[in-house]
Design a protein around this motif. Structure first.
Motif, mmCIF file in Angstrom:
data_model
loop_
_atom_site.group_PDB
_atom_site.id
_atom_site.type_symbol
_atom_site.label_atom_id
_atom_site.label_comp_id
_atom_site.label_asym_id
_atom_site.label_seq_id
_atom_site.Cartn_x
_atom_site.Cartn_y
_atom_site.Cartn_z
ATOM 1 N N GLY A 25 13.285 39.133 51.961
ATOM 2 C CA GLY A 25 13.560 38.283 53.110
ATOM 3 C C GLY A 25 13.943 36.862 52.760
ATOM 4 N N GLY A 26 13.228 36.242 51.802
ATOM 5 C CA GLY A 26 13.531 34.860 51.456
ATOM 6 C C GLY A 26 14.933 34.680 50.919
ATOM 7 N N ALA A 27 15.357 35.578 50.031
ATOM 8 C CA ALA A 27 16.702 35.483 49.458
ATOM 9 C C ALA A 27 17.768 35.700 50.529
ATOM 10 N N HIS A 28 17.531 36.683 51.419
ATOM 11 C CA HIS A 28 18.502 36.955 52.484
ATOM 12 C C HIS A 28 18.640 35.755 53.414
ATOM 13 N N TRP A 29 17.504 35.205 53.841
ATOM 14 C CA TRP A 29 17.565 34.037 54.726
ATOM 15 C C TRP A 29 18.150 32.821 54.015
ATOM 16 N N GLY A 30 17.864 32.691 52.697
ATOM 17 C CA GLY A 30 18.426 31.570 51.949
ATOM 18 C C GLY A 30 19.940 31.608 51.931
#
Length: 316
Positions: A25-30
């Protein structure tokens, strides 16, 4: 999932979303934050969008893992949306939240959120403590978001669908306790022009919380996820709860109840009073709290009912 989510779907949707946030999730949102213009991002996200996205995903996963789950039936979702547009000025307090951490899914979209050229229905909200307030994340169905992107760009999103959970983040914000949000100011709150798309969705969240606290208005019942879903959830995370609270409106009283009008005036007709917020004084808080009064008929039993007249009331 383009149709209504069922209450039985909520635990598995939450488990899959929590696992995805903790992993990708963090990488996708980043990547998503990095592609947006600075004007589209909160101030704290602009200097380090990847770091901000990773922190947000971590907080969201932690909050969702321990969240109480709520499923709001269609009629109550519609009422919350209508009541939210008329929400008067007040200061949010911690005790008005139905739970410290929660995930709430509306059976039908509560409003639509504008994301650039996209119009995405808001289908869920999650919340958890953050600083001196509560962080609220608005969610839509991934299928709804991708369908909008396909409509605008005419590029298939099938590959993206397979990589993402059922819920897709729309926006997030922190609501401070004891303070007056700008869109709940003392003047002009009745006008739709006085709040933006995000504020409209937040109003619906707040209205839903307030309505859930009125036991005379709503009925809550708890159910467990189906055994087949529980087995899949346990493979993702053995520790997450699988109990759902379904919330729906109680049956309204029949027309023709006594008016309960104050004063000595005698009335010879009945009339319809449209739903409205009433200010309830709380001595312990030394402040008012909005309480919703549903549409009802006033006047003496057996008296003629005046045509389609509506009376709006805001009592102090």
């Amino acid at each position: 999932m383009t149709g209504p989510l069922r209450a039985a779907d909520v635990p598995e949707v939450r488990a899959e979303l929590t696992a995805w946030l903790a992993d990708a999730g963090g990488a996708h949102w980043g990547r998503e934050f990095a592609l947006r213009s600075a004007a589209e991002l909160p101030q704290e996200y602009r200097s380090d969008p990847y770091g901000a996205a990773a922190a947000l995903a971590h907080r969201a996963a932690a909050g969702l893992r321990d969240a109480e789950m709520y499923y709001v039936a269609g009629e109550m979702a519609q009422l919350a949306a209508a009541a939210g547009e008329r929400l008067p000025a007040y200061r949010l307090h911690h005790e008005e939240l139905p739970a410290e951490r929660g995930l709430l899914i509306w059976e039908v979209p509560c409003t639509v959120y504008r994301m650039g050229p996209l119009r995405v229905p808001v289908r869920a909200a999650s919340w958890a403590p953050h600083g001196s307030g509560v962080e609220v994340i608005l969610w839509g169905l991934t299928d709804d978001r991708i369908a909008e992107q396909e409509r605008v760009s005419r590029v298939s999103g099938n590959r993206l669908r397979a990589q993402l959970p059922a819920l897709d983040r729309i926006a997030s914000s922190v609501l401070p306790y004891g303070q007056l949000p700008r869109w709940l100011g003392p003047a002009g709150w009745e006008s739709e022009q006085d709040y933006d798309w995000h504020a409209r969705a937040e109003r619906t969240v707040l209205a839903t919380w307030l309505l859930m606290g009125q036991q005379t208005l709503v009925h809550a019942s708890q159910t467990q996820a189906p055994r087949s879903a529980v087995r899949r959830i346990r493979r993702l995370d053995p520790g997450v709860p699988t109990r759902i609270t379904s919330v729906q409106l109680r049956r309204a009283m029949a027309d023709g109840q006594p008016s309960g009008a104050r004063g000595r005036r005698d009335y010879h007709h009945r009339w319809t009073v449209r739903g409205h917020w009433r200010k309830q004084w709380l001595p312990a808080r030394e402040a008012h709290r909005p309480v919703w009064v549903s549409q009802h008929v006033r006047g003496p039993l057996g008296a003629p009912l005046l045509g389609a007249e509506r009376v709006d009331v805001l009592r102090h």
